[in-house]
Design an enzyme around this catalytic site. Structure first.
Site, short mmCIF file in Angstrom:
data_model
loop_
_atom_site.label_atom_id
_atom_site.label_comp_id
_atom_site.label_asym_id
_atom_site.label_seq_id
_atom_site.Cartn_x
_atom_site.Cartn_y
_atom_site.Cartn_z
N CYS A 1 -5.56 -6.20 5.10
CA CYS A 1 -6.92 -5.66 5.28
C CYS A 1 -7.99 -6.74 5.04
O CYS A 1 -8.09 -7.67 5.84
CB CYS A 1 -7.12 -4.44 4.38
SG CYS A 1 -8.52 -3.41 4.88
N HIS B 1 -2.53 -0.74 6.68
CA HIS B 1 -2.05 -0.58 5.30
C HIS B 1 -0.58 -0.18 5.27
O HIS B 1 -0.25 1.01 5.28
CB HIS B 1 -2.91 0.46 4.56
CG HIS B 1 -4.24 -0.05 4.16
ND1 HIS B 1 -4.45 -0.72 2.99
CD2 HIS B 1 -5.43 -0.03 4.81
CE1 HIS B 1 -5.73 -1.08 2.90
NE2 HIS B 1 -6.34 -0.66 4.01
N GLU C 1 1.33 -0.19 2.85
CA GLU C 1 1.67 0.40 1.55
C GLU C 1 1.23 1.85 1.41
O GLU C 1 1.49 2.48 0.37
CB GLU C 1 1.03 -0.42 0.43
CG GLU C 1 -0.42 -0.09 0.12
CD GLU C 1 -1.42 -0.43 1.22
OE1 GLU C 1 -2.54 0.12 1.21
OE2 GLU C 1 -1.08 -1.25 2.10
#
Length: 374
Positions: A266, A349, A351
């Site tokens: 990001c 993202h 995660e």
């Protein structure tokens, strides 16, 4: 309690508060995720923003212990169609209104969130104000126009680490370097320095699961401090604001690339891009949601990703930088790697705890990068 929302272009909507009196403002965006509001609330990347959730009912499973992505709430306000005050979930420890009141963050419901999302999509992310105190439309529009735009804002200082720290369970613990500068990396893993620009805790959890021993450090952590720390690689976290404002951090990243592998997610991806000579630009209304299709050019697979960003990287004309991931909705860059240095990053993202996990192989690729197999 009656409340009013006003955008800088004069668009207004009425609603009501589910957290008490408030007046606040910031950039208004929308997120299309059907779940994951606790992750969103505690994601530091939303600092400075009023977040409209397009799914109609929010809060029905309450707030669960262990699901936070940081120690607090970072968005300016949450805007929903309907807030559930009595959640039904065996894991719930409190309701959404209680959680937001505890952290002093406004919540507004009763909005026509579909109309708001269409307005933002048509005209782009805009400055906006919400208030229970000032219900004069013209007055609130003037206040919205007086707010700073997201372009040119450095919001990292509001959410970043102030000292080195490690994650232990669901809490963070500050640590100090040894006299020689070595950091106390957790036992049993590959030591890495993680620059914390507003990191989500699940990034740390997945790095540890992949066999890394991360210590998070502030943005001001110098190149020499990294070299003295004993780290074998550097990871750059997500974070809020305009990446173009982080000139010193970009210079640090550029120098670190000459010494060891550097990987980012990001905002970390955007800093890597700028350090490699790329440019960044503001997207019209950004990517915020859990269902964005991304082409992984490593293997040709289409993966569903979770995303939260208002800026993107452009690599056109930059030598020795290759696109690794592309957004299939609008063709924007979602990942890159250097053809000369052990450097790679992604905009989405991998995660995401409340979204799809198609892209979690990114952490394994980080491992392979260190082993010189990528």
């Amino acid at each position: 309690m009656k409340a009013l929302l006003a955008l800088e272009n004069g668009f207004t909507l009425e609603g009501s508060s589910f957290t008490g009196e408030f007046e606040t403002g910031g950039e208004v965006i929308f997120n299309t995720g059907m779940c994951g509001y606790q992750e969103l609330l505690t994601d530091p990347s939303y600092c400075g923003q009023l977040v409209c959730l397009t799914y109609p009912q929010i809060g029905n499973y309450g707030i669960a212990e262990g699901d936070n992505e940081s120690e607090g709430i970072h968005m300016r306000a949450l805007l929903v169609k309907e807030c559930c005050k009595e959640p039904s979930n065996w894991r719930s420890i409190m309701s959404l209104p209680e959680f937001m009141q505890r952290h002093g963050v406004p919540g507004m419901e009763g909005l026509d969130t579909r109309a708001l999302a269409i307005e933002v999509r048509r005209n782009g992310a805009m400055r906006g104000m919400i208030s229970t105190k000032d219900l004069d439309r013209e007055s609130l529009v003037r206040k919205a126009k007086a707010l700073p735009t997201m372009e040119g804002q450095n919001l990292v200082p509001f959410v970043c680490a102030k000292a080195p720290w490690v994650l232990e369970g669901d809490s963070r613990r500050d640590v100090v370097s040894a006299p020689g500068g070595q950091l106390p990396f957790p036992d049993g893993g590959t030591p890495i320095v993680v620059y914390d620009f507003g990191i989500k805790w699940n990034i740390v959890r997945l790095l540890k699961r992949e066999g890394f021993a991360p210590v998070m450090v502030p943005p001001q952590f110098s190149v020499q401090e990294v070299l003295n720390s004993g780290a074998q690689a550097v990871f750059l976290s997500n974070g809020p604001g305009d990446p173009a404002t982080l000139t010193e951090e970009t210079a640090t990243v550029r120098e670190l690339m000459q010494h060891m592998p550097v990987v980012g997610i990001c905002l970390g991806h955007q800093l890597i891009g700028r350090a490699l000579g790329c440019t960044t630009r503001k997207l019209k209304f950004g990517h915020h949601g859990c269902n964005h299709p991304v082409l992984d050019k490593f293997n040709g697979h289409v993966e569903i990703s979770s995303q939260n960003h208002g800026f993107c990287v452009d690599i056109e004309g930059v030598p020795d930088v290759e696109a690794t991931h592309v957004n299939l909705n609008d063709g924007t860059l979602e990942g890159l790697r250097s053809l000369k240095l052990p450097v790679m990053s992604v905009q989405f993202h991998p995660e995401a705890a409340a979204g799809p996990n198609d892209t979690r192989n990114f952490f394994h690729r980080f491992r392979k990068l260190l082993e010189h197999k990528l």
